[in-house]
Design an enzyme around this catalytic site. Sequence first.
Site, PDB file in Angstrom:
ATOM      1  N   ASP A 203       0.908  -1.469   0.003  1.00 48.23           N
ATOM      2  CA  ASP A 203      -0.058   0.141  -0.058  1.00 48.23           C
ATOM      3  C   ASP A 203       0.860   1.240   0.092  1.00 48.23           C
ATOM      4  OD1 ASP A 203      -3.065   0.796   0.552  1.00 48.23           O
ATOM      5  OD2 ASP A 203      -1.614   1.964   1.771  1.00 48.23           O
ATOM      6  N   ASN A 211      -2.384  12.668  -5.286  1.00 49.61           N
ATOM      7  CA  ASN A 211      -3.457  13.080  -6.163  1.00 49.61           C
ATOM      8  C   ASN A 211      -4.126  14.498  -5.771  1.00 49.61           C
ATOM      9  OD1 ASN A 211      -3.932  10.700  -7.690  1.00 49.61           O
ATOM     10  ND2 ASN A 211      -5.102   9.555  -5.933  1.00 49.61           N
ATOM     11  N   HIS A 216      -4.934  13.675 -10.687  1.00 49.89           N
ATOM     12  CA  HIS A 216      -5.102  12.142 -10.615  1.00 49.89           C
ATOM     13  C   HIS A 216      -4.000  11.574 -11.613  1.00 49.89           C
ATOM     14  CE1 HIS A 216      -8.327  11.438  -7.651  1.00 49.89           C
ATOM     15  NE2 HIS A 216      -8.769  12.551  -8.197  1.00 49.89           N
ATOM     16  N   ASP A 220      -1.938   8.276 -11.283  1.00 54.27           N
ATOM     17  CA  ASP A 220      -1.901   7.141 -12.122  1.00 54.27           C
ATOM     18  C   ASP A 220      -0.661   6.824 -12.829  1.00 54.27           C
ATOM     19  OD1 ASP A 220      -4.714   7.057 -11.736  1.00 54.27           O
ATOM     20  OD2 ASP A 220      -5.216   7.911 -13.645  1.00 54.27           O
ATOM     21  N   ASP A 246      -4.673   2.317  -4.633  1.00 52.03           N
ATOM     22  CA  ASP A 246      -3.419   2.231  -4.429  1.00 52.03           C
ATOM     23  C   ASP A 246      -2.808   1.041  -3.903  1.00 52.03           C
ATOM     24  OD1 ASP A 246      -4.135   2.928  -1.949  1.00 52.03           O
ATOM     25  OD2 ASP A 246      -2.461   4.389  -1.292  1.00 52.03           O
ATOM     26  N   ARG A 266      14.733  -5.531  -2.164  1.00 51.58           N
ATOM     27  CA  ARG A 266      14.736  -5.152  -3.388  1.00 51.58           C
ATOM     28  C   ARG A 266      13.615  -4.214  -4.205  1.00 51.58           C
ATOM     29  NH1 ARG A 266      15.630 -10.890  -3.914  1.00 51.58           N
ATOM     30  NH2 ARG A 266      14.027 -10.924  -5.507  1.00 51.58           N
TER      31      ARG A 266
END
Length: 315
Positions: A203, A211, A216, A220, A246, A266
């Site tokens: 998350d 945003n 937005h 994106d 997200d 990583r």
Amino acid sequence: MHGDRRSGLSLLALLYGCAAVMCAAGALWPMASRTPVVLLSALAAVGGIGSAALWHLRDRAPMGVVHAALALLSLLTAVLAWRSVTAVGVVGLGPVLVALGVLAGHVMPPVPARLQVAGAVAVVTLGAVAAEPGGFVSSWLAAVGTTAVLTEAQIRQSGALRLAAGTDPLTGVANRRAWEAESARLLAHAERTGEPLTVAVLDLDGFKAVNDTAGHSAGDALLRSLAAQWGAELRRSDLLGRLGGDEFVLCLPDTDSARCAELLQRLRAASSAPWSAGTATVRPGEDLAAALVRADVALYREKSARRSGRRTSVD
């Protein structure tokens, strides 16, 4: 999503039913005095029984039944071609080949579909060559060519539709439905082999602020960028999906908690934005939903720790 079993069995039931009706019509109204009425009557009975059985089993029969039923239909069509007494009767079986090809291309992965259709063309052509009448070569070649072309077109169209149905349109990774279906398959494999399997929920941190401040479109772009960066670090066997917003999710076969922690390090090094993760290695007898709940709890702990300046260990 290879091999739509229910769809395949339902369409096969319809195909067997149509074949039964055609054979029954041929037996009741023969095209020639030497028409094999007994054979047509027997094939009508087999087709009717097969249609009923396939329809009855459509929700529980394995995918192998689709392969077997297609192969049997090919063999019966070859027998009918062999016993045909007119060239029209032989050429009239061409649409059966086309139907077999389109159905195989619709419900099977590309390679099995091509092999199934190649076998059908070969065996039915042998039956046609062994038939008494001649003079149908050009028409038969046209039927075979049509079968090949329409099968390939169906394979490509079905592949494109399956890809679109299972892909998140923004990031190109698996969508929630496709991820859950494939992860369930990977979990079943892990249970059979005893290999560890770990899921991770990812998350983004501060995504709402991106945003709100940059728009937005910037959000994106960030999601697409992160998905690409993560994908470059993952193995071919690892499955990345987007749950929504997200939030992303990983299914990592043959991976325990220690190897998962190494992978997440990583991924963080390759990422252009911060994010939090919660993980859970599936326990014996645990299903995917339960593992995801534990991963969500671990994610909440990590986010809380980040806000308070602490770090948590991987579950």
